[in-house]
Every structure is written in structure tokens, then in C-alpha cells.
Design an enzyme around this catalytic site. Structure first.
Site, mmCIF file in Angstrom:
data_model
loop_
_atom_site.group_PDB
_atom_site.id
_atom_site.type_symbol
_atom_site.label_atom_id
_atom_site.label_comp_id
_atom_site.label_asym_id
_atom_site.label_seq_id
_atom_site.Cartn_x
_atom_site.Cartn_y
_atom_site.Cartn_z
ATOM 1 N N HIS A 72 -11.175 23.611 77.536
ATOM 2 C CA HIS A 72 -10.576 22.912 76.387
ATOM 3 C C HIS A 72 -9.153 23.373 76.155
ATOM 4 C CE1 HIS A 72 -14.315 21.107 75.444
ATOM 5 N NE2 HIS A 72 -14.920 22.268 75.273
ATOM 6 N N TYR A 201 -13.402 21.622 63.611
ATOM 7 C CA TYR A 201 -13.685 22.430 62.424
ATOM 8 C C TYR A 201 -13.350 21.571 61.204
ATOM 9 C CZ TYR A 201 -13.773 26.634 65.411
ATOM 10 O OH TYR A 201 -14.085 27.579 66.359
ATOM 11 N N PRO A 293 -18.940 33.986 62.733
ATOM 12 C CA PRO A 293 -18.708 33.223 63.960
ATOM 13 C C PRO A 293 -17.555 32.216 63.908
ATOM 14 C CG PRO A 293 -20.714 32.479 62.871
ATOM 15 C CD PRO A 293 -20.239 33.661 62.106
ATOM 16 N N LYS A 297 -15.450 34.756 68.161
ATOM 17 C CA LYS A 297 -14.904 35.970 68.764
ATOM 18 C C LYS A 297 -15.916 37.028 69.203
ATOM 19 C CE LYS A 297 -10.631 35.026 68.762
ATOM 20 N NZ LYS A 297 -10.377 34.430 70.040
ATOM 21 N N TYR A 385 -6.830 32.365 68.818
ATOM 22 C CA TYR A 385 -8.034 31.671 69.273
ATOM 23 C C TYR A 385 -8.231 31.817 70.784
ATOM 24 C CZ TYR A 385 -11.864 28.340 68.750
ATOM 25 O OH TYR A 385 -13.113 27.764 68.703
HETATM 26 P P1 FAD Z 1 -26.096 41.517 71.782
HETATM 27 O O1 FAD Z 1 -25.789 40.227 72.479
HETATM 28 O O2 FAD Z 1 -26.747 41.447 70.449
HETATM 29 O O3 FAD Z 1 -26.974 42.390 72.786
HETATM 30 C C1 FAD Z 1 -27.625 43.557 72.375
HETATM 31 C C2 FAD Z 1 -28.881 43.707 73.204
HETATM 32 O O4 FAD Z 1 -29.489 44.940 72.872
HETATM 33 C C3 FAD Z 1 -29.896 42.617 72.928
HETATM 34 O O5 FAD Z 1 -30.326 42.036 74.133
HETATM 35 C C4 FAD Z 1 -31.021 43.351 72.214
HETATM 36 O O6 FAD Z 1 -32.294 42.786 72.487
HETATM 37 C C5 FAD Z 1 -30.872 44.745 72.777
HETATM 38 N N1 FAD Z 1 -31.435 45.801 71.915
HETATM 39 C C6 FAD Z 1 -31.354 45.915 70.577
HETATM 40 N N2 FAD Z 1 -31.962 47.026 70.158
HETATM 41 C C7 FAD Z 1 -32.425 47.653 71.266
HETATM 42 C C8 FAD Z 1 -33.144 48.852 71.473
HETATM 43 N N3 FAD Z 1 -33.507 49.630 70.453
HETATM 44 N N4 FAD Z 1 -33.470 49.176 72.741
HETATM 45 C C9 FAD Z 1 -33.107 48.389 73.790
HETATM 46 N N5 FAD Z 1 -32.425 47.243 73.633
HETATM 47 C C10 FAD Z 1 -32.095 46.878 72.391
HETATM 48 N N6 FAD Z 1 -19.258 35.025 69.867
HETATM 49 C C11 FAD Z 1 -18.243 34.453 70.569
HETATM 50 O O7 FAD Z 1 -17.448 35.166 71.193
HETATM 51 N N7 FAD Z 1 -18.044 33.108 70.621
HETATM 52 C C12 FAD Z 1 -18.880 32.265 69.962
HETATM 53 O O8 FAD Z 1 -18.721 31.044 70.060
HETATM 54 C C13 FAD Z 1 -19.952 32.827 69.187
HETATM 55 N N8 FAD Z 1 -20.842 32.039 68.548
HETATM 56 C C14 FAD Z 1 -21.969 32.605 68.016
HETATM 57 C C15 FAD Z 1 -22.912 31.759 67.497
HETATM 58 C C16 FAD Z 1 -24.070 32.303 66.976
HETATM 59 C C17 FAD Z 1 -25.095 31.378 66.452
HETATM 60 C C18 FAD Z 1 -24.297 33.721 66.967
HETATM 61 C C19 FAD Z 1 -25.573 34.317 66.413
HETATM 62 C C20 FAD Z 1 -23.360 34.561 67.475
HETATM 63 C C21 FAD Z 1 -22.186 34.013 68.005
HETATM 64 N N9 FAD Z 1 -21.228 34.831 68.574
HETATM 65 C C22 FAD Z 1 -20.132 34.249 69.187
HETATM 66 C C23 FAD Z 1 -21.399 36.276 68.577
HETATM 67 C C24 FAD Z 1 -21.976 36.805 69.887
HETATM 68 O O9 FAD Z 1 -23.168 36.140 70.228
HETATM 69 C C25 FAD Z 1 -22.222 38.335 69.763
HETATM 70 O O10 FAD Z 1 -21.072 38.929 69.234
HETATM 71 C C26 FAD Z 1 -22.568 38.945 71.125
HETATM 72 O O11 FAD Z 1 -23.880 38.626 71.499
HETATM 73 C C27 FAD Z 1 -22.412 40.474 71.092
HETATM 74 O O12 FAD Z 1 -22.802 41.007 72.330
HETATM 75 P P2 FAD Z 1 -23.439 42.461 72.426
HETATM 76 O O13 FAD Z 1 -23.714 42.670 73.863
HETATM 77 O O14 FAD Z 1 -22.566 43.417 71.700
HETATM 78 O O15 FAD Z 1 -24.768 42.391 71.576
HETATM 79 C C1 PHB Z 2 -20.287 27.394 69.473
HETATM 80 O O1 PHB Z 2 -20.032 26.533 70.335
HETATM 81 O O2 PHB Z 2 -21.400 27.899 69.346
HETATM 82 C C2 PHB Z 2 -19.211 27.845 68.557
HETATM 83 C C3 PHB Z 2 -17.945 27.282 68.659
HETATM 84 C C4 PHB Z 2 -16.941 27.718 67.804
HETATM 85 C C5 PHB Z 2 -17.215 28.694 66.861
HETATM 86 C C6 PHB Z 2 -18.475 29.262 66.771
HETATM 87 C C7 PHB Z 2 -19.490 28.834 67.622
HETATM 88 O O3 PHB Z 2 -16.244 29.092 66.023
#
Ligand code: FAD
Ligand code: PHB
Length: 396
Positions: A72, A201, A293, A297, A385
Site C-alpha cells: 500500500h 480510518y 492498535p 505498530k 506510519y
Molecule cells: P505476542 O505475539 O503476544 O507473543 C507472545 C507469545 O508468548 C505468545 O505466543 C504467548 O502464547 C506466549 N506466552 C505467553 N506467556 C507464556 C508463558 N508463560 N510461557 C510460554 N509462552 C508464553 N501490531 C502491528 O504492528 N500492526 C497491526 O496492524 C496490529 N494490529 C493488531 C490488531 C489486533 C486485533 C491486536 C490484538 C494486536 C495488533 N497488533 C498490531 C499488535 C501485535 O499483534 C502485538 O504487538 C504483537 O503480537 C507483539 O508480539 P510479541 O511477540 O511481543 O508478543
Molecule cells: C489491521 O489490518 O488489522 C489493522 C490495520 C491498521 C491498524 C490496526 C490494525 O491501525
């Protein structure tokens, strides 16, 4: 068992760290509480910054992303019945974002680790970290074969917001900064072709709405809702009505309607835990910080942290230099706080607050008018962004 770096969590942070360490010849073991299928199907983020895409491609895990990711060049902002485009290619210049679901990144990383003989233990429980402030830290856990212990040189807490790593640090050593928002998002995945090529948005008096996508067949949409919203009150027809109302503008555009495959309520908060290190434990990703979200980021920030950590560990193992490890938290936090600011700003500008009055509402509209009308302001949004430069790494 013994390894060089013990990693808790098989999310984007933990898996990418393990992959980067492997490329530098450093051994790691990843421990994950859930099954492989669960983490490969968990619906979460979708927007990848240019730097995240470049890293995945350069480190050999970008083949599917290059084939299936949706590139995009901008986003649209709607308010006051009008739609305005923020053109990233023009404003950044030449930088873009890619929509590719987080669970696809997870699948690619797990496959790459397993193909390279990497160790990931799924479905572990009772994870406990030990000896953090000694030269011999360890992870204890339980799996189907009973109690296990891994002796490590370093530990990486990549276990997300509700993991055990952050809580293993004595409370007096950590300062936690937080902001709660009085709203959440109702998110859906729908079997409907994206009716817009770019994310939209929308600011609306009934609340914020976001249009995004996952593939040429699947749309991802969000509606601002109450933190305790009852999904039972949201039959599909009501969700589509509300989405159409909040996204309405003079151009007559509407999202394409289709069967809803998944519905959930997503909480919104900002959190930073400082410092991101205690002894030989390094926190990365959501374990150390959470963003709402709205700026897309969270996953990008998780990947940025582990880039810094992998580089510092590689330097330690190659030359014995410890200064990059000592600077890990400060290097990451500079980016983390800028991303917190951006995510808070996007959230504040676009959502409806219960406490807002006529002044606040008009100020929000003026801000949107400024952001879409001033090249300087549009450039600032676009620069954030598509992703700020990786400053900590450039300095090396
Ligand atoms: P996580 O992905 O949470 O991974 C942590 C892992 O640790 C998990 O698999 C969990 O099961 C495991 N775990 C937890 N506790 C334990 C334990 N005690 N022992 C062993 N394993 C454990 N971010 C973006 O950049 N762009 C987006 O568009 C965006 N949209 C989002 C939309 C939604 C709906 C949501 C919920 C989040 C969004 N995010 C977005 C945020 C993004 O998903 C998170 O910031 C990202 O997953 C963080 O990665 P992480 O590896 O730090 O943590
Ligand atoms: C998504 O596609 O899930 C998404 C896109 C933009 C955002 C957050 C989530 O700001």
C-alpha cells in the site's frame, strides 16, 4: 538442557530473535505455552512497516510475503463526510507499508526455524525464570515428559503482555507507565473482497471505524465500542449497518458485505516497563510495552526490539563486547516512546471520548483538517506510519 539464549514466547519477537541469532551462529531454544496450530491461527496484526518487510526479505523469510503481501502506498482518513488520502510514496518518499497477517509471519518464521533444526517447545507450562542477576540464568518449565530445566547464558522475555518474564523482575527494579482508554475495538474478519485498496480510518460522531484487509478475498474491519461490549448484542446485520454509517462520506463508498468469519473485542491501552533489562534477562515486544492498535505498530515494535537485541548478542559472542547489551534498553526505549507518542496521538485524534465536549470535538476536526491539509503535518504522519529509521542500528 543447555543453550546460549533461552527465549520465552513464540510470537513475532521470540521467533524473529531465534531466527536472527541462528543467522549469527548463536543457539537458542524457544518455549511457547500454546500449540503450534494455535499460534499459527491467532488473528492479530496485519500492517508491516517497510523496515519489517525488508528485514524478513533480507533474512530469507520473505518469499511468501513477497508473493501474497498487499503493498500500500497510502491510507485514507475520513471525517466530516469527506475522505482524504495520505500518500506515503510521495511524502516519505518512496516508502510503503505491506498488509500481511501476523499469523502468516509466524508460520514463515516457525517453518524457517524448524527447517534449520531450531528448537521450539510448544505447550509448555509452569515457566519460571531463575538466576536473572547471576552469570548462570535458567528457565524451568514442564512439558509432557515432566519438569525440565534449561541452563542459559541469556534469557529473552518475549512472552507478550501477560507472560511471566516481566513479573520475574523485582518490582522495585521496574517502573511501569500506563494509560487506559475508555473504549475498545470490535474487530471482524469477513469473507468479502476489500472494496478499497488502502486502509481507511474514519472519524465519526458515533465513534471510530477502521477498514483494512488481509487478502483479495478477506476484509478486516473494526468499530470503536465499549471495553465491556457484549458481542451477543452485535448480530452481523448490526455490525454492517454501523460500519456503513461510520464510513459514509460524500463519495458514496461502502465496504463490501459478506459472511463474518470471526468477531472479537480488542482492549486498548498504552504501557511501557522500564528498563527493558534486568541482569541477564532482556524483555522484548509486548512483554515490555503495549500500544493501542490505531497506529498499527505493536508487531513492528516487537521486531525492532529483537533486531537491537540480536545485534548486541552477536557482538557479545563475537568479541566479548558488553556495551551494546548494556545499552539495549536505552536504545529500544527511544523508539518505543516515539511509537507510543504516535499511537496515542492517532488514537486521541480519531476516537470519540465520553468526556469530550464541543470544544474537544472541534479541536479533533481541526487536527484532522491540519493533518490532511498541511504537507508538513501529512509528512509527519506518513514518516511515523511507514516506520521511523532504526537509529540504534545505524550507529553501530
Ligand atoms: P505476542 O505475539 O503476544 O507473543 C507472545 C507469545 O508468548 C505468545 O505466543 C504467548 O502464547 C506466549 N506466552 C505467553 N506467556 C507464556 C508463558 N508463560 N510461557 C510460554 N509462552 C508464553 N501490531 C502491528 O504492528 N500492526 C497491526 O496492524 C496490529 N494490529 C493488531 C490488531 C489486533 C486485533 C491486536 C490484538 C494486536 C495488533 N497488533 C498490531 C499488535 C501485535 O499483534 C502485538 O504487538 C504483537 O503480537 C507483539 O508480539 P510479541 O511477540 O511481543 O508478543
Ligand atoms: C489491521 O489490518 O488489522 C489493522 C490495520 C491498521 C491498524 C490496526 C490494525 O491501525
Amino acid at each position: 538442557m543447555r543453550t546460549q539464549v533461552g527465549i520465552v514466547g513464540a510470537g513475532p519477537a521470540g521467533l524473529m530473535l531465534s531466527h536472527l541469532l541462528h543467522l549469527s551462529g548463536i543457539e537458542s531454544v524457544v518455549l511457547e505455552a500454546h500449540t503450534r496450530q494455535y499460534v499459527e491461527e491467532r488473528v492479530r496484526a496485519g500492517v508491516l512497516e517497510q523496515g519489517t518487510v525488508d528485514l524478513l526479505v533480507e533474512t530469507g523469510v520473505g518469499a511468501r510475503l513477497k508473493r501474497q503481501g498487499l503493498l500500500h502506498n497510502g491510507i485514507k482518513l475520513s471525517f466530516g463526510g469527506k475522505r482524504h488520502r495520505i500518500d506515503f510514496q510521495d511524502l516519505t518518499p518512496g516508502r510503503t507499508i505491506t498488509v500481511y497477517a501476523q499469523q502468516e509471519v509466524i508460520k514463515d518464521l516457525i517453518q524457517a526455524r524448524l527447517d534449520a533444526g531450531g528448537e521450539i517447545h510448544f505447550e509448555v507450562s509452569d515457566v519460571r525464570l531463575d538466576g536473572l542477576d547471576t552469570a548462570a540464568p535458567a528457565i524451568h518449565f514442564r512439558n509432557s515428559r515432566g519438569e525440565q530445566k534449561i541452563a542459559c547464558d541469556f534469557l529473552a522475555g518475549c512472552d507478550g503482555t501477560y507472560g511471566v518474564s516481566r513479573d520475574s523482575i523485582p518490582a522495585r527494579e521496574l517502573e511501569v507507565f500506563e494509560r487506559a482508554y475508555p473504549f475498545a475495538w470490535l474487530g471482524i474478519l469477513a469473507e468479502a473482497p476489500p472494496a478499497s485498496e488502502e486502509p481507511i480510518y474514519s472519524h465519526h460522531e458515533r465513534g471510530f471505524a477502521l477498514f483494512s484487509m488481509r487478502s483479495p478475498q478477506i476484509t478486516r474491519l473494526y468499530l470503536q465500542c465499549a471495553p465491556d461490549e457484549d458481542l451477543a448484542q452485535w448480530p452481523d446485520a448490526r455490525i454492517w449497518d454501523e460500519l456503513c454509517t461510520r464510513h459514509a462520506a460524500t463519495d458514496g463508498w461502502k465496504p463490501a458485505v459478506g459472511p463474518i468469519l470471526q468477531k472479537s473485542v480488542i482492549g486498548m491501552r498504552s504501557m511501557v516497563a522500564e528498563p527493558m533489562q534486568f541482569g541477564r534477562l532482556f524483555l522484548a515486544g509486548d512483554a515490555a510495552h503495549v500500544v493501542p492498535p490505531t497506529g498499527a505498530k505493536g508487531m513492528n515494535l516487537a521486531i525492532a526490539d529483537v533486531r537491537v537485541l540480536a545485534r548486541a548478542l552477536a557482538e557479545f559472542y563475537a568479541s566479548g563486547r558488553k556495551d551494546l547489551l548494556d545499552q539495549y534498553s536505552a536504545t529500544c526505549l527511544r523508539r518505543v516512546w516515539k511509537v507510543q507518542r504516535f499511537s496515542w496521538w492517532m488514537t486521541s485524534m480519531l476516537h470519540r471520548f465520553d468526556t469530550e465536549n464541543g470544544f474537544d470535538h472541534r479541536r479533533q476536526l481541526a487536527e484532522l483538517d491540519y493533518v490532511t491539509g498541511s504537507r508538513a503535518a501529512s509528512m509527519s504522519l506518513a514518516e511515523n506510519y511507514v516506520g521511523l529509521p532504526m537509529e540504534g542500528l545505524l550507529a553501530l
